[in-house]
Design a protein around this motif. Structure first.
Motif, PDB file in Angstrom:
ATOM      1  N   TYR A   1      47.538  31.744  37.690  1.00 32.72           N
ATOM      2  CA  TYR A   1      46.469  31.532  38.661  1.00 32.72           C
ATOM      3  C   TYR A   1      46.080  30.059  38.642  1.00 32.72           C
TER       4      TYR A   1
ATOM      5  N   LEU B   1      43.614  27.032  40.585  1.00 32.78           N
ATOM      6  CA  LEU B   1      42.384  26.901  41.359  1.00 32.78           C
ATOM      7  C   LEU B   1      42.243  25.470  41.859  1.00 32.78           C
TER       8      LEU B   1
ATOM      9  N   PHE C   1      43.648  33.828  46.609  1.00 33.82           N
ATOM     10  CA  PHE C   1      42.307  34.391  46.485  1.00 33.82           C
ATOM     11  C   PHE C   1      41.299  33.326  46.877  1.00 33.82           C
TER      12      PHE C   1
ATOM     13  N   ILE D   1      36.943  32.116  46.571  1.00 35.95           N
ATOM     14  CA  ILE D   1      35.676  32.263  45.872  1.00 35.95           C
ATOM     15  C   ILE D   1      34.554  31.835  46.820  1.00 35.95           C
TER      16      ILE D   1
ATOM     17  N   LYS E   1      40.104  34.357  31.960  1.00 40.67           N
ATOM     18  CA  LYS E   1      39.677  35.744  32.096  1.00 40.67           C
ATOM     19  C   LYS E   1      39.375  36.334  30.726  1.00 40.67           C
TER      20      LYS E   1
ATOM     21  N   TRP F   1      36.310  37.169  35.306  1.00 41.73           N
ATOM     22  CA  TRP F   1      36.777  35.799  35.394  1.00 41.73           C
ATOM     23  C   TRP F   1      35.622  34.834  35.123  1.00 41.73           C
TER      24      TRP F   1
ATOM     25  N   LEU G   1      32.793  36.037  37.564  1.00 42.94           N
ATOM     26  CA  LEU G   1      33.232  36.842  38.696  1.00 42.94           C
ATOM     27  C   LEU G   1      33.884  38.128  38.195  1.00 42.94           C
TER      28      LEU G   1
ATOM     29  N   GLU H   1      36.882  41.294  38.716  1.00 45.72           N
ATOM     30  CA  GLU H   1      38.345  41.218  38.850  1.00 45.72           C
ATOM     31  C   GLU H   1      38.792  40.929  40.273  1.00 45.72           C
ATOM     32  N   GLN H   2      37.932  41.247  41.251  1.00 45.26           N
ATOM     33  CA  GLN H   2      38.256  40.995  42.658  1.00 45.26           C
ATOM     34  C   GLN H   2      37.675  39.671  43.156  1.00 45.26           C
ATOM     35  N   TRP H   3      37.256  38.816  42.238  1.00 47.47           N
ATOM     36  CA  TRP H   3      36.749  37.487  42.535  1.00 47.47           C
ATOM     37  C   TRP H   3      35.394  37.497  43.221  1.00 47.47           C
TER      38      TRP H   3
END
Length: 241
Positions: free
Chosen positions: A110, A112, A144, A146, A169, A176, A189, A191-193
């Motif tokens: 992941y 960002l 994803f 945010i 995580k 997160w 956050l 797990e689904q952000w």
């Protein structure tokens, strides 16, 4: 941290094993590794000097993130041997922008974006998901976002330009955590952000927080770059069950 890691940027564990910390600093193409508390650190060179911002360990591979969105993968066995010969480079595999956060979880990588071209960081922040094959090949897997406006509301600001430095995580809560050195914030956050909480952090405690990792016990580690007066460091925050 020793002087070699004055500008420590990112940190990572291999499967949450806190006996060895992997790290990089943002000037040299080296990966460092050491036991917590060691006064000396070992390293192996993987590439040219550059602005490297984070490290992740996955599938017995080490992966480095350069700020321009390029990724580098190489075998973890070669790191410990002190001689890295098999490096795969994925130039600008990420969209144009500046990147500082990379994390490995559940067989995925992941990344960002700190500041991406054409993106309004007052509203949202973008992330990218990758697969990492056993041979170190990296391929795109998903994206994803945010909700920055939710973060702004939680801290009571009308507008917030959010520029994240690291993500990790918690293996126990599955939440997160995103760290922003510029904004002096830690954001939590699900797990689904979905943004749950936002916590301001003190500049006195966190000089320049750039790296973050959890061990398998859920303990949080945050690395800080140093300056002319203060050494770089890694702060440990015990998981409160």
């Amino acid at each position: 941290m020793p002087t070699e890691l004055l500008e420590i940027s990112g940190i990572a564990f291999n499967n949450g094993d806190a006996s060895t910390i992997y790290a990089e600093q943002d000037e040299e193409g080296k990966i460092f590794y050491f036991r917590p508390g060691d006064s000396k650190v070992s390293h192996a060179k993987f590439g040219k000097a550059g602005d490297y911002e984070d490290v992740a360990i996955l599938n017995n591979q080490a992966v480095m993130l350069r700020s321009d969105g390029s990724l580098f993968s190489f075998p973890l066995t070669e790191v410990k041997a002190g001689q890295i010969n098999n490096v795969k480079e994925f130039k600008k595999i990420l969209p144009t922008g500046e990147y500082e956060g990379l994390h490995a979880d559940g067989g995925k990588l992941y990344a960002l974006c700190k500041q991406c071209a054409g993106k309004d960081h007052n509203k949202e922040c973008n992330g990218y998901i990758f697969n990492l094959a056993a041979d170190g090949t990296i391929t795109q897997s998903g994206t994803f976002t945010i909700d920055v406006q939710k973060i702004s509301a939680l801290i009571g600001k009308g507008k917030l330009r959010f520029h994240p430095s690291a993500l990790a995580k918690n293996p126990l809560t599955k939440q997160w955590y995103i760290l922003s050195s510029v904004n002096k914030l830690i954001v939590v956050l699900d797990e689904q952000w979905k943004v749950l909480q936002a916590y301001p952090i003190s500049g006195k405690t966190f000089l320049q927080p750039e790296g973050m990792a959890f061990d398998k016990q859920g303990n949080l580690y945050i690395s800080n770059e140093g300056d002319k007066v203060t050494n770089g460091n890694i702060l440990l925050f015990k998981y409160n069950r």
